[in-house]
Write a protein that holds these residues in place. Structure first.
Motif, PDB file in Angstrom:
ATOM      1  N   LYS A 275      71.644  73.554 -17.470  1.00 52.87           N
ATOM      2  CA  LYS A 275      71.016  73.976 -18.053  1.00 52.87           C
ATOM      3  C   LYS A 275      71.192  74.170 -19.822  1.00 52.87           C
ATOM      4  O   LYS A 275      70.047  73.973 -20.625  1.00 52.87           O
ATOM      5  CB  LYS A 275      70.422  74.782 -18.440  1.00 52.87           C
ATOM      6  N   THR A 276      72.503  73.778 -20.226  1.00 55.71           N
ATOM      7  CA  THR A 276      72.815  73.732 -21.263  1.00 55.71           C
ATOM      8  C   THR A 276      73.338  72.340 -22.244  1.00 55.71           C
ATOM      9  O   THR A 276      72.691  72.256 -22.922  1.00 55.71           O
ATOM     10  CB  THR A 276      74.506  74.172 -21.564  1.00 55.71           C
ATOM     11  N   CYS A 277      73.375  71.094 -20.954  1.00 58.70           N
ATOM     12  CA  CYS A 277      72.845  70.361 -21.605  1.00 58.70           C
ATOM     13  C   CYS A 277      71.365  70.248 -21.610  1.00 58.70           C
ATOM     14  O   CYS A 277      71.924  69.426 -22.754  1.00 58.70           O
ATOM     15  CB  CYS A 277      73.384  69.619 -20.373  1.00 58.70           C
ATOM     16  N   GLN A 278      70.637  70.570 -21.328  1.00 55.84           N
ATOM     17  CA  GLN A 278      69.125  70.604 -22.026  1.00 55.84           C
ATOM     18  C   GLN A 278      69.260  70.562 -23.192  1.00 55.84           C
ATOM     19  O   GLN A 278      67.769  70.228 -23.887  1.00 55.84           O
ATOM     20  CB  GLN A 278      68.236  71.192 -20.826  1.00 55.84           C
TER      21      GLN A 278
ATOM     22  N   THR B 236      85.420  72.259 -22.043  1.00 50.58           N
ATOM     23  CA  THR B 236      84.537  73.143 -21.664  1.00 50.58           C
ATOM     24  C   THR B 236      85.564  74.057 -20.590  1.00 50.58           C
ATOM     25  O   THR B 236      86.953  72.893 -20.393  1.00 50.58           O
ATOM     26  CB  THR B 236      83.888  71.757 -20.129  1.00 50.58           C
ATOM     27  N   SER B 237      85.556  75.007 -20.447  1.00 56.92           N
ATOM     28  CA  SER B 237      86.006  76.265 -20.102  1.00 56.92           C
ATOM     29  C   SER B 237      86.860  75.808 -19.068  1.00 56.92           C
ATOM     30  O   SER B 237      87.181  76.527 -17.920  1.00 56.92           O
ATOM     31  CB  SER B 237      85.742  77.170 -20.226  1.00 56.92           C
ATOM     32  N   ASN B 238      85.953  74.761 -17.456  1.00 51.07           N
ATOM     33  CA  ASN B 238      86.432  74.863 -16.288  1.00 51.07           C
ATOM     34  C   ASN B 238      85.897  73.252 -15.731  1.00 51.07           C
ATOM     35  O   ASN B 238      85.036  72.361 -16.768  1.00 51.07           O
ATOM     36  CB  ASN B 238      85.688  75.789 -15.191  1.00 51.07           C
ATOM     37  N   ASP B 239      86.461  72.830 -15.044  1.00 50.90           N
ATOM     38  CA  ASP B 239      86.067  71.273 -14.622  1.00 50.90           C
ATOM     39  C   ASP B 239      84.399  70.824 -14.245  1.00 50.90           C
ATOM     40  O   ASP B 239      83.898  70.417 -14.108  1.00 50.90           O
ATOM     41  CB  ASP B 239      87.544  70.945 -13.920  1.00 50.90           C
ATOM     42  N   THR B 240      84.410  71.888 -13.360  1.00 54.77           N
ATOM     43  CA  THR B 240      83.069  71.726 -12.783  1.00 54.77           C
ATOM     44  C   THR B 240      81.267  71.826 -13.841  1.00 54.77           C
ATOM     45  O   THR B 240      80.619  70.534 -13.913  1.00 54.77           O
ATOM     46  CB  THR B 240      82.454  73.212 -11.784  1.00 54.77           C
ATOM     47  N   THR B 241      82.162  72.183 -14.849  1.00 58.89           N
ATOM     48  CA  THR B 241      81.383  72.277 -16.160  1.00 58.89           C
ATOM     49  C   THR B 241      81.483  70.845 -16.723  1.00 58.89           C
ATOM     50  O   THR B 241      80.336  70.271 -17.487  1.00 58.89           O
ATOM     51  CB  THR B 241      81.898  73.219 -17.249  1.00 58.89           C
ATOM     52  N   ALA B 242      82.113  70.098 -16.850  1.00 52.76           N
ATOM     53  CA  ALA B 242      83.290  68.801 -17.539  1.00 52.76           C
ATOM     54  C   ALA B 242      81.984  68.074 -16.522  1.00 52.76           C
ATOM     55  O   ALA B 242      81.883  67.378 -16.894  1.00 52.76           O
ATOM     56  CB  ALA B 242      84.564  68.980 -17.424  1.00 52.76           C
ATOM     57  N   ILE B 243      82.185  68.249 -15.586  1.00 52.73           N
ATOM     58  CA  ILE B 243      81.610  67.029 -14.100  1.00 52.73           C
ATOM     59  C   ILE B 243      80.242  67.009 -14.602  1.00 52.73           C
ATOM     60  O   ILE B 243      79.404  66.612 -14.284  1.00 52.73           O
ATOM     61  CB  ILE B 243      81.716  67.466 -12.950  1.00 52.73           C
ATOM     62  N   ALA B 244      79.679  68.784 -14.173  1.00 49.75           N
ATOM     63  CA  ALA B 244      78.056  68.282 -14.307  1.00 49.75           C
ATOM     64  C   ALA B 244      77.437  67.821 -16.168  1.00 49.75           C
ATOM     65  O   ALA B 244      76.653  67.367 -16.057  1.00 49.75           O
ATOM     66  CB  ALA B 244      77.085  69.965 -14.586  1.00 49.75           C
ATOM     67  N   VAL B 245      78.545  67.895 -16.931  1.00 49.25           N
ATOM     68  CA  VAL B 245      78.156  67.704 -18.541  1.00 49.25           C
ATOM     69  C   VAL B 245      77.943  65.318 -17.866  1.00 49.25           C
ATOM     70  O   VAL B 245      77.964  65.328 -18.960  1.00 49.25           O
ATOM     71  CB  VAL B 245      79.153  68.135 -19.515  1.00 49.25           C
ATOM     72  N   MET B 246      78.974  64.993 -17.699  1.00 53.43           N
ATOM     73  CA  MET B 246      79.309  63.711 -16.991  1.00 53.43           C
ATOM     74  C   MET B 246      78.665  63.292 -16.292  1.00 53.43           C
ATOM     75  O   MET B 246      77.367  62.083 -16.659  1.00 53.43           O
ATOM     76  CB  MET B 246      80.291  63.456 -16.187  1.00 53.43           C
ATOM     77  N   GLU B 247      78.090  63.889 -15.221  1.00 53.31           N
ATOM     78  CA  GLU B 247      76.598  63.745 -14.653  1.00 53.31           C
ATOM     79  C   GLU B 247      74.865  63.791 -15.367  1.00 53.31           C
ATOM     80  O   GLU B 247      74.683  62.482 -15.588  1.00 53.31           O
ATOM     81  CB  GLU B 247      75.527  64.385 -13.944  1.00 53.31           C
ATOM     82  N   TYR B 248      74.722  64.465 -16.257  1.00 55.35           N
ATOM     83  CA  TYR B 248      74.383  64.618 -17.022  1.00 55.35           C
ATOM     84  C   TYR B 248      74.141  63.294 -18.335  1.00 55.35           C
ATOM     85  O   TYR B 248      72.962  62.367 -18.713  1.00 55.35           O
ATOM     86  CB  TYR B 248      74.281  65.839 -18.224  1.00 55.35           C
ATOM     87  N   ALA B 249      74.932  63.096 -18.846  1.00 52.13           N
ATOM     88  CA  ALA B 249      75.091  62.280 -20.097  1.00 52.13           C
ATOM     89  C   ALA B 249      74.660  60.554 -19.261  1.00 52.13           C
ATOM     90  O   ALA B 249      74.162  59.737 -19.298  1.00 52.13           O
ATOM     91  CB  ALA B 249      76.997  62.279 -20.142  1.00 52.13           C
ATOM     92  N   ASN B 250      75.323  60.585 -17.858  1.00 55.02           N
ATOM     93  CA  ASN B 250      75.209  59.777 -17.033  1.00 55.02           C
ATOM     94  C   ASN B 250      73.839  59.416 -17.247  1.00 55.02           C
ATOM     95  O   ASN B 250      72.754  57.743 -17.276  1.00 55.02           O
ATOM     96  CB  ASN B 250      75.536  59.400 -15.423  1.00 55.02           C
ATOM     97  N   LYS B 251      72.934  60.482 -16.345  1.00 56.41           N
ATOM     98  CA  LYS B 251      70.987  60.115 -16.758  1.00 56.41           C
ATOM     99  C   LYS B 251      70.687  59.547 -18.042  1.00 56.41           C
ATOM    100  O   LYS B 251      69.582  58.815 -18.096  1.00 56.41           O
ATOM    101  CB  LYS B 251      70.633  61.383 -16.178  1.00 56.41           C
ATOM    102  N   LEU B 252      71.407  60.239 -19.402  1.00 55.32           N
ATOM    103  CA  LEU B 252      70.831  59.362 -20.727  1.00 55.32           C
ATOM    104  C   LEU B 252      71.272  58.190 -21.212  1.00 55.32           C
ATOM    105  O   LEU B 252      71.137  58.049 -21.968  1.00 55.32           O
ATOM    106  CB  LEU B 252      71.753  60.603 -21.654  1.00 55.32           C
TER     107      LEU B 252
END
Length: 346
Positions: free
Chosen positions: A233-236, A250-266
């Protein structure tokens, strides 16, 4: 013990040719009973299928040989590693661990504190919820002179024994590393500032920016529970319009992985278009591609420190008096492909 259990003890004592009290002491690991007798009793007990009622025994002796532990969520990589270390250390001391999870609820955390106090645990180790601001429920332990140790998420403005990671340095080094790679629009996604470790990570992030004379852009900073869903949601928001961030801390790795996922979609390339650094060195960051830079917190070592401190307090090997023990465990920035600068080729 029940009458049936007492009857079985007498049967075991008769079989071994010793007194019932000797059998009872052997089961309690009494130092005046020889190891040979303890082993004979143990074998006879296993054969008879007798089980010691540990809770009833503790109520009689006011000694449970149990340490309580309250964690936010057992499923978190960091917490699971800490739990393993604590349990391993306590077992060396013939102590058991009773684990509860607060599910990030201060109300449930308070209830669990009272439950563990009623169960007469000999000590309590706690990593608080994200939202715990009233620490008075823990007073029941200090008033009863029962050792209490906080770790990782430690209270602000509450006097207690504390073991924490160097969260400021972890954030400072991560942000500084991204700045040294040429990044200037570094987004920061962190947890609620009501939690001590996230306020320290935010401070480290800010000070690294100041060192490089980069102004803080509050539109690049978000605070919320660090779940995969919240990160997306924050990436949006952050990628709604250009210019995009050129890096994330990011303050945890779960968030970092989600950012990577979103960046890949873009169709953004990491690290060419976007550099990335997380926190905790979760094993998952090494198997994604590219591998993610992260901060190693050494959770096993923190768990060992927590267990050893609580046992020192239980056994009164440490007598801090009116002062409290505070330990800060080190961190290490593990640099990986997600944040590396591109090498120039002719």
């Amino acid at each position: 013990m029940s009458r049936q259990s007492q009857h079985r003890l007498k049967d075991i004592a008769r079989e071994l040719g010793v007194s019932t009290s000797t059998v009872s002491r052997a089961l309690s690991n009494h130092p005046h009973v020889s190891e040979e007798t303890k082993e004979r009793v143990k074998q006879a007990v296993e054969k008879a299928g007798y089980q010691l009622n540990a809770m009833a025994s503790s109520l009689r002796k006011s000694k449970s040989n149990i340490i309580g532990l309250i964690v936010p969520r057992i499923s978190m990589y960091f917490q699971s590693a800490v739990i393993t270390a604590i349990q391993n250390e306590l077992q060396k001391c013939d102590y058991n661990l009773m684990i509860f999870q607060s599910n990030e609820s201060p109300a449930l955390e308070k209830q669990l504190v009272n439950v563990l106090h009623a169960l007469r645990v000999e000590g309590l180790i706690v990593s608080t919820t994200l939202y715990t601001e009233d620490f008075s429920p823990f007073d029941v332990f200090s008033k009863a002179n029962v050792p209490l140790v906080f770790y990782d998420r430690v209270p602000k403005g509450y006097s207690a024994h504390k073991i924490k990671g160097d969260d400021y340095q972890g954030a400072y080094k991560s942000t500084l590393h991204l700045l040294e790679q040429g990044c200037r629009r570094i987004a920061h996604i962190s947890g609620p500032l009501s939690c001590s470790l996230y306020s320290e990570r935010y401070a480290g992030y800010q000070d690294a920016l100041k060192k490089h004379k980069v102004a803080l852009d509050e539109s690049l900073v978000f605070f919320h529970e660090l779940t995969h869903e919240n990160a997306l949601k924050t990436c949006q928001v952050l990628f709604a319009e250009e210019p995009y961030p050129d890096a994330f801390f990011t303050s945890n790795d779960t968030t970092a992985i989600a950012v990577m996922e979103y960046a890949n979609k873009l169709k953004l390339s990491i690290p060419e278009d976007l550099k990335l650094a997380g926190y905790s060195n979760d094993p998952r960051v090494q198997i994604v591609h590219p591998a993610i830079t992260s901060v190693e917190q050494f959770p096993y070592e923190m768990g060992e420190h927590a267990a050893r401190l609580i046992m020192d307090l239980v056994r009164q090997n440490v007598r801090p008096g009116r002062s409290f023990i505070s330990l800060t465990t080190p961190i290490e920035l593990i640099k990986r492909e997600s944040s590396k600068a591109l090498s120039l080729t002719c």
